[in-house]
Design a protein around this motif. Structure first.
Motif, short mmCIF file in Angstrom:
data_model
loop_
_atom_site.label_atom_id
_atom_site.label_comp_id
_atom_site.label_asym_id
_atom_site.label_seq_id
_atom_site.Cartn_x
_atom_site.Cartn_y
_atom_site.Cartn_z
N ARG A 402 -41.25 -0.28 -45.20
CA ARG A 402 -41.69 0.84 -44.37
C ARG A 402 -40.91 0.88 -43.06
O ARG A 402 -40.53 1.95 -42.57
N ALA A 403 -40.63 -0.31 -42.49
CA ALA A 403 -39.82 -0.36 -41.27
C ALA A 403 -38.41 0.15 -41.53
O ALA A 403 -37.77 0.76 -40.66
N TRP A 404 -37.94 -0.08 -42.75
CA TRP A 404 -36.57 0.33 -43.12
C TRP A 404 -36.40 1.84 -43.05
O TRP A 404 -35.28 2.34 -42.93
N LEU A 405 -37.49 2.60 -43.14
CA LEU A 405 -37.40 4.06 -43.07
C LEU A 405 -36.76 4.52 -41.77
O LEU A 405 -36.16 5.59 -41.70
N ARG A 406 -36.89 3.70 -40.71
CA ARG A 406 -36.29 4.07 -39.42
C ARG A 406 -34.76 4.07 -39.47
O ARG A 406 -34.11 4.65 -38.61
N LEU A 407 -34.20 3.41 -40.48
CA LEU A 407 -32.75 3.29 -40.57
C LEU A 407 -32.15 4.26 -41.59
O LEU A 407 -30.92 4.27 -41.79
N VAL A 408 -32.99 5.05 -42.24
CA VAL A 408 -32.50 5.97 -43.27
C VAL A 408 -31.50 6.95 -42.66
O VAL A 408 -31.74 7.54 -41.60
N GLY A 409 -30.38 7.11 -43.34
CA GLY A 409 -29.36 8.06 -42.92
C GLY A 409 -28.38 7.53 -41.89
O GLY A 409 -27.39 8.19 -41.57
#
Length: 838
Positions: A402-409
């Motif tokens: 879920r934290a990884w979503l901040r790094l998407v893109g």
């Protein structure tokens, strides 16, 4: 009547050869001696019975045939009847045998009875399993509910029922004889039989020739003396395994015997695996990170594998505390399931799949001797080792992803087929945003950075002949400085994790060493996301500790080639790396094929799960000793390389190119009879559709044929069949066709240090070049230059490996230091000065 039998076989899809091969029982109803005459006409050799039906019902022949099938006396029975208006024939078969042969049944014989009291009104109720129903002596004289009466007695009523165009309902057919005997036959609609479960047929021998002879002997025996596939599988597994092993996995007799014939002739077949049992009995379980996923992965196992089903459900229950979606829905691709490509869905789903596949391996008796994970595969590794309970593992995956979503893109990851030292040198010319994320093997690294920058690097490297590609499904970065923005958040949400001592050694890819699992605390799991992945170093340490078998527990293998290439650094040729599932192959057959592959490489296997639902019997099978094949020692006689070495230059080159093209055709599943048309020598492998897994299979096939160690990237280093054939020529033979000379050791010889050995080898190369300049040299100059280029590439590759080894070893070796410090340009400069080559 013979024509009637042939017509019945054609309608059912049963070849007459099957009836001969299985020694089918033959029963006729009619004139005396009819069975013997019919058996002679059809060349049948099984039991025969002729019934005189002047007073006895003709259906008694069918009843006796059904009894023989139920008793296990035969798998097929032929029933012939002489009727007033002509002859008719029926073929009866055990349902398992009919399914194995792909026969098309018209009806199921639920039960038959024959006595002096039974009438149609006493028809028993259908039995759910198709077994004989018990008689009901006190039944009323009415048909049981749901059972209809045939329109006529005897064979005419039977045939009318079979030829009726309406769907068959449970139907009772009766016939009364003048001797007061009454026969009843209960027919029913054929059920769609469940696909037969795959089974392993394993064979072994002390050497390859004996292995092929064993396969040939067994195939011939089973052609003439058929047996149930489960009985054959069980019997073969009771034999004491030898060093050289093979296994065929299949669900029917035809597939299994075809595999035996391919093994006997040195060919290949789907789900035929073979190898040498040199690996460790207990393997290292390897858990990769992102890239092994695919839509629908392992969904079939949810329905067919109890260990997998139970484990995935347990993972789903554990995750339910932390996520609002279902792993089960994602695996089954339910319409309302979130997409697998979403990182907060992908990571937990892949974790659940991997730990559940580990349970499948354990059901076959395979326990890990150690575990290692790549990226978040370390969480699966820690759980399987016992260092984390399932709730903590689910917590880690849910919060991490879920934290990884901040790094998407913000970035992506690419894999590059080169060494860590080479990529570090190249990175000096690239933007600082490109970071070295993983060292996977001696020629496998991963870079993290902005997508547009990495796409440009992929194009540049590809133009230079270096294989590079994006890792599938990655739209975020990891193991680089961008992760640092998540540090405080991750340390907070992961705080409740409580690691435990583990009974299974855990090798960390954060630092590359075996680690005390009580230190796998919150700080460690943050480092797992931020630090460079040191998988290469972890495998080196596993090999140094004596591990020789690796099982990659994942939906698709990613790391096997890196493991094998790392073993080659150590000079080890007894290391086995096998996968579990493959992209598009997520069911029981693929699992059993991988289990069989582990077995042939020496991993201890308990094949009991393959026999679920069966009760196999031990039967008599021939052994290779019965046919005069010596069964001792290693392979003797001429090898393929020995034979090719004796050929003239032109024929040797043709043989090498033919080997490459045939192996490529087999890997790509092209027509093996038309290899020349299917594989063009100068067409790039990439244009043929050869992917990374296919490239490894190509390498494996060539390695097995030639006996030479070949890197997993050989198809990328030599990108056409012609280039690869030339490389094999340089690897296997020198310019004169002889094997590379290796001086025999003498007891009086003093040990040679590494630097002297290198210089001596260079002197020999100089001498070989001088011989090529001689007037009698047969190799054309243009071809010589091309082969020298191939050799220089090989030398450069080895030099890179030495530099990489120097970067991770503490060995103080002057020759290693000297070559480790040399750049590629310096290596070529040395060769130019030494030999005048440019």
């Amino acid at each position: 009547m013979a024509d009637a039998v042939r017509a019945a076989g054609a309608q059912a899809g049963i070849d007459p050869a099957v009836l001969r091969r299985t020694r089918a029982t033959l029963i006729t109803a009619g004139s005396a001696g009819a069975a013997g005459r019919l058996a002679a006409a059809l060349r049948l050799t099984g039991a025969t019975i002729s019934l005189d039906t002047r007073e006895t019902p003709t259906l008694l022949a069918l009843h006796l045939a059904a009894q023989a099938l139920r008793a296990g006396d035969t798998s097929y029975a032929v029933v012939g009847a002489e009727l007033p208006d002509g002859n008719c024939a029926l073929i009866l078969a055990r349902q398992s045998a009919a399914t194995a042969e792909g026969a098309v049944p018209q009806a199921i014989v639920r039960t038959t009875t024959a006595d002096r009291t039974t009438t149609a009104d006493h028809a028993p109720a259908p039995d759910d399993h198709g077994s004989p129903a018990r008689e009901a002596p006190h039944a009323t004289r009415t048909l049981s509910p749901g059972i209809t009466q045939a329109p006529a007695e005897g064979f005419p009523g039977l045939l009318a029922t079979l030829h009726d165009d309406t769907p068959l309902r449970p139907t009772a057919v009766t016939e009364h004889g003048s001797d007061a005997t009454t026969v009843l036959v209960l027919l029913d609609q054929p059920q769609d039989a469940a696909p037969a479960a795959p089974l392993p047929w394993v064979v072994s021998a002390p050497h390859t020739r004996a292995l092929r002879a064993t396969a040939a002997t067994l195939a011939v025996h089973l052609d003439t003396t058929p047996a149930a596939p489960a009985d054959v599988a069980h019997t073969l597994l009771t034999a004491r395994p030898d060093r050289h092993r093979a296994a065929v996995v299949g669900a029917d007799r035809a597939t299994l015997t075809d595999g035996l014939r391919a093994l006997a002739t040195g060919g290949d077949a789907p789900h035929l695996v073979h190898g040498t049992a040199t690996g460790s009995p207990r393997p290292v379980f390897v858990f990769p990170g992102q890239g092994s996923q695919w839509p629908g992965m392992a969904a079939e196992l949810l329905e067919t594998s109890e260990p997998f089903h139970d484990s995935v459900h347990a993972c789903a229950d554990a995750l339910a505390e932390f996520v609002d979606w279902s792993v089960l829905d994602v695996l089954r691709q339910a319409p309302d399931a979130p997409p697998l490509r979403r990182v907060d869905v992908l990571q937990p789903t892949l974790w659940a799949t991997m730990v559940s596949l580990a349970e499948v391996w354990r059901s076959y008796g395979v326990e890990p001797a150690a575990v290692v994970g790549h990226c978040y595969g370390e969480i699966a590794a820690a759980q399987v080792a016992g260092a984390l309970d399932m709730r903590d593992a689910a917590r880690l995956l849910a919060h991490r992803s879920r934290a990884w979503l901040r790094l998407v893109g913000k970035g992506t990851v690419i894999s590059v087929a080169t060494s860590g030292q080479d990529i570090t040198r190249r990175m000096a010319a690239w933007p600082d945003s490109v970071e070295l994320a993983a060292l996977n093997g001696p020629r496998s690294v991963a870079l993290a950075g902005p997508p547009d920058v990495l796409d440009g690097i992929v194009n540049d490297l590809t133009d230079q002949g270096i294989h590079a590609k994006r890792i599938p499904g990655v739209d975020t970065v990891g193991h680089c400085s961008q992760v640092e923005v998540l540090r405080d958040h991750l340390l907070d949400v992961l705080r409740p994790v409580s690691p435990r001592p583990a009974a299974v050694p855990f090798y960390s890819t954060v630092d590359g060493t075996e680690r005390d699992t009580t230190t796998l605390d919150t700080d460690y799991w943050y480092l797992n996301t931020r630090s460079q992945v040191r998988f290469h170093q972890a495998v080196r340490n596993l090999l140094a500790a004596g591990h020789r078998s690796f099982v990659e527990v994942s939906p698709h293998p990613l790391l096997g080639a890196s493991i094998e290439d790392t073993a080659a650094e150590f000079g080890l040729d007894d290391v086995a790396a096998v996968g579990t599932l493959r992209r598009g192959q997520g069911g029981t057959r693929r699992v059993l094929t991988s289990v069989a592959e582990a077995y042939v490489h020496g991993i201890d296997i308990d094949f009991t799960p393959a026999f679920t639902g069966t009760t196999p019997n031990r039967i008599d099978l021939p052994t290779v000793e019965d046919h005069g094949i010596e069964g001792h020692g290693d392979d003797g006689g001429e090898t393929w390389t020995d034979r090719v070495r004796t050929l003239p230059d032109e024929q040797r080159e043709e043989a090498l190119l033919d080997l490459v093209c045939r192996t490529v055709a087999a890997v790509l599943e092209a027509d093996p009879a038309g290899t020349a048309d299917a594989v063009a020598p100068d067409t790039a492998f990439k244009e043929m559709g050869l992917g990374s897994l296919s490239a490894v299979r190509l390498r494996n096939g060539l390695r097995e044929a030639t006996g030479a160690h070949l890197p997993a990237t050989i198809a990328y280093d030599h990108p056409t069949p012609a280039a690869l054939a030339r490389h094999l020529a340089m690897t296997l033979f020198d310019a004169t066709g002889a094997a590379p000379a290796v001086p025999a050791p003498s007891r009086d010889d003093e040990p040679i240090d590494a630097e002297t050995a290198v210089l001596t080898a260079l002197e020999r190369a100089d001498e070989a070049l001088e011989r090529l300049r001689a007037p009698h040299a047969r190799t054309p100059r243009q071809e010589t230059g091309r082969r020298i280029d191939e050799l220089l590439r090989s030398l450069t590759d080895k030099a890179r490996r030495m530099r990489q080894a120097d970067a991770v070893d503490d060995v103080d070796d002057p020759a290693t230091d000297r070559f480790a410090a040399a750049t590629d340009d310096e290596m070529f400069e040395l060769l130019e000065k030494r030999f005048g080559i440019s």
